[in-house]
Enzyme design. Structure first.
Site, short mmCIF file in Angstrom:
data_model
loop_
_atom_site.label_atom_id
_atom_site.label_comp_id
_atom_site.label_asym_id
_atom_site.label_seq_id
_atom_site.Cartn_x
_atom_site.Cartn_y
_atom_site.Cartn_z
N PHE A 129 20.27 -34.89 -49.89
CA PHE A 129 20.12 -34.70 -48.44
C PHE A 129 19.03 -33.68 -48.19
O PHE A 129 19.08 -32.56 -48.71
CB PHE A 129 21.42 -34.24 -47.77
N ASP A 216 15.06 -27.69 -53.06
CA ASP A 216 15.69 -27.56 -51.76
C ASP A 216 16.93 -26.68 -51.94
O ASP A 216 17.98 -27.13 -52.36
CB ASP A 216 16.05 -28.95 -51.21
N LYS A 245 19.75 -22.46 -43.67
CA LYS A 245 21.17 -22.16 -43.43
C LYS A 245 21.56 -20.68 -43.36
O LYS A 245 21.64 -20.13 -42.29
CB LYS A 245 22.02 -22.94 -44.44
C1 LIG Z 1 21.42 -28.63 -44.21
C2 LIG Z 1 20.43 -29.09 -45.20
C3 LIG Z 1 19.15 -29.52 -44.83
C4 LIG Z 1 18.73 -29.66 -43.39
O1 LIG Z 1 18.73 -28.47 -42.69
P1 LIG Z 1 18.64 -28.47 -41.07
O2 LIG Z 1 18.55 -27.03 -40.72
O3 LIG Z 1 19.89 -29.15 -40.57
O4 LIG Z 1 17.43 -29.24 -40.71
C5 LIG Z 1 18.27 -29.88 -45.82
N1 LIG Z 1 18.60 -29.81 -47.12
C6 LIG Z 1 19.83 -29.39 -47.52
C7 LIG Z 1 20.14 -29.33 -48.98
C8 LIG Z 1 20.79 -29.04 -46.59
O5 LIG Z 1 22.00 -28.66 -46.98
#
Ligand SMILES: *Cc1c(COP(=O)(O)O)cnc(C)c1O
Length: 392
Positions: A129, A216, A245
């Site tokens: 994701f 990420d 986050k």
């Molecule tokens: C939450 C998340 C995102 C997206 O972040 P947003 O602030 O909602 O755009 C991308 N990568 C990972 C691994 C995430 O947990």
């Protein structure tokens, strides 16, 4: 409770929180809920933290925004701090995780073009994701998130997660690869923890082929797994790392850190953001980092994570229907044999906030400040809910 003027994109639970304190949220009737999700790995220092409140009010009384047309001292200070913690060279600030990943994807593509690769390809994994913008949903390994939004952004090659040979195969057959974008532990995909040497082997492949290793760490970063950044468990350094986050304990901010050849790829005019790294968000992030340092949150997340996962394992041992309990630090998944999405509402009824990902995995992302007593309460409540569910 809801407004018909809100675009209908979320399935919301029937509860309204009015205030929070530490690991607890209070609804409009005054009922307390134990928060084992932290707004999806965001409020790691808990709710309404006084140091964050102070930083926000102080900064709001001086300046909220000036734009990136001018010097922003708080942004400079935050970039110094993040680079020191990560051992990386520079940072681009955005407002969200998806935007931080957009920056990473743009770096990879430009890096490719600078090296005469006209159709650059980024390796991504199944079950990943990376966000909801067009490029990041295209990078995401979940058809449900992509369906209906085709044509997708091109330039991604997908491999199974935790499969080094699959990456080697792409390397053999695709000369356009410029980078790999991967989560050290897949969050939304079901708290999938790869083999211990997976990241190290990816680092080696990236070095061999001159690819950028892009991590990420939007969910795994900022001490969630018991290190400032999850890759630090593996003694490697990525070329690019994205954060968001927990970076400012709830104030919207994202960051794309770069090192070495990735740090000099973007040049003036290549990228930008109106809000990115504004004084208010940077003040909150600086306060978050300072508080994490004084409270030794890295150590705490590590030891609390071990305590909670072992406690859950012993409480749920011998319970039929549990596949396994896995995780790192305070990023924990409990996989059941069958779909258990309904447990979110059942836990809410018992004043406990949890999440279920990949349909069958309960995901726990409690505030990193969670106490022993709160972890015991969480384990008691949750194991009762799981046992009742699996006994049916
Ligand atoms: C939450 C998340 C995102 C997206 O972040 P947003 O602030 O909602 O755009 C991308 N990568 C990972 C691994 C995430 O947990």
């Amino acid at each position: 409770m809801s407004s018909q003027h809100i675009m209908n994109t979320y399935g919301r639970l029937p509860v309204t929180f009015e205030r929070g304190e530490g690991c607890y949220l209070f609804d409009t009737t005054g009922q307390a809920y134990l928060d084992a999700l932290s707004g999806i790995a965001v409020c790691s220092l808990g709710h309404a933290h006084p140091a964050i409140q102070q930083a926000l009010t102080e900064q709001a009384g001086k300046l909220v925004h000036t734009s990136n047309l001018y010097q922003i001292p708080k942004q400079n200070e935050l970039s110094d701090k993040l680079c020191e913690l990560a051992g990386m060279e520079n940072v681009f600030f955005s407002n969200s995780g998806a935007e931080a990943n957009e920056c990473a994807i743009k770096i990879a593509r430009l890096y490719g073009h600078n090296n005469e690769i006209k159709e650059p390809v980024i390796i991504v994994t199944e079950g990943s994701f990376h966000g909801r913008t067009l490029a990041t949903l295209s990078a995401t390994g979940n058809r449900k998130i992509q369906a209906g939004f085709e044509p997708l952004v091109q330039g991604f090659a997908r491999v199974p997660f935790n499969d080094i040979d699959a990456i080697k195969n792409v390397a053999k057959n695709n000369k356009n690869v410029v980078a790999i974008l991967i989560e050290p532990i897949q969050g939304e995909g079901g708290v999938n923890v790869p083999a211990d040497d997976y990241l190290k082997q990816i680092r080696q492949l990236c070095d061999e082929h001159n690819w950028l290793m892009m991590l990420d760490e939007i969910q795994t970063g900022m001490n969630r797994t018991g290190q400032w950044f999850a890759h630090q468990h593996n003694n490697i350094k990525p070329d690019v790392m994205t954060l968001a986050k927990a970076l400012a304990n709830g104030v919207p901010i994202g960051a794309c850190l770069a090192n070495g050849k990735a740090a000099t790829t973007l040049q003036p005019g290549n990228h930008g953001s109106t809000f990115g790294g504004n004084p208010l968000a940077c003040a909150a992030a600086l306060a978050t980092i300072a508080m994490m340092q004084t409270q030794e949150i890295t150590k705490k997340a590590h030891s609390s994570g071990e305590y909670l996962i072992n406690h859950l394992r012993s409480m749920l041992a011998e319970v039929p229907g549990i596949v396994n309990i896995r995780g790192k630090g305070l990023m924990i998944g409990i996989e059941l044999e069958r779909d258990c999405t309904e447990l979110v509402a059942k836990a809410l009824d018992k004043n406990l906030l949890i999440n279920v990902t990949a349909q069958n995995t309960i995901r726990l992302l409690p505030p990193l400040i969670i106490s022993r007593a709160e972890m015991d309460l969480l384990s008691d409540k949750l194991s009762a809910i799981i046992k009742e569910f699996l006994a049916k």
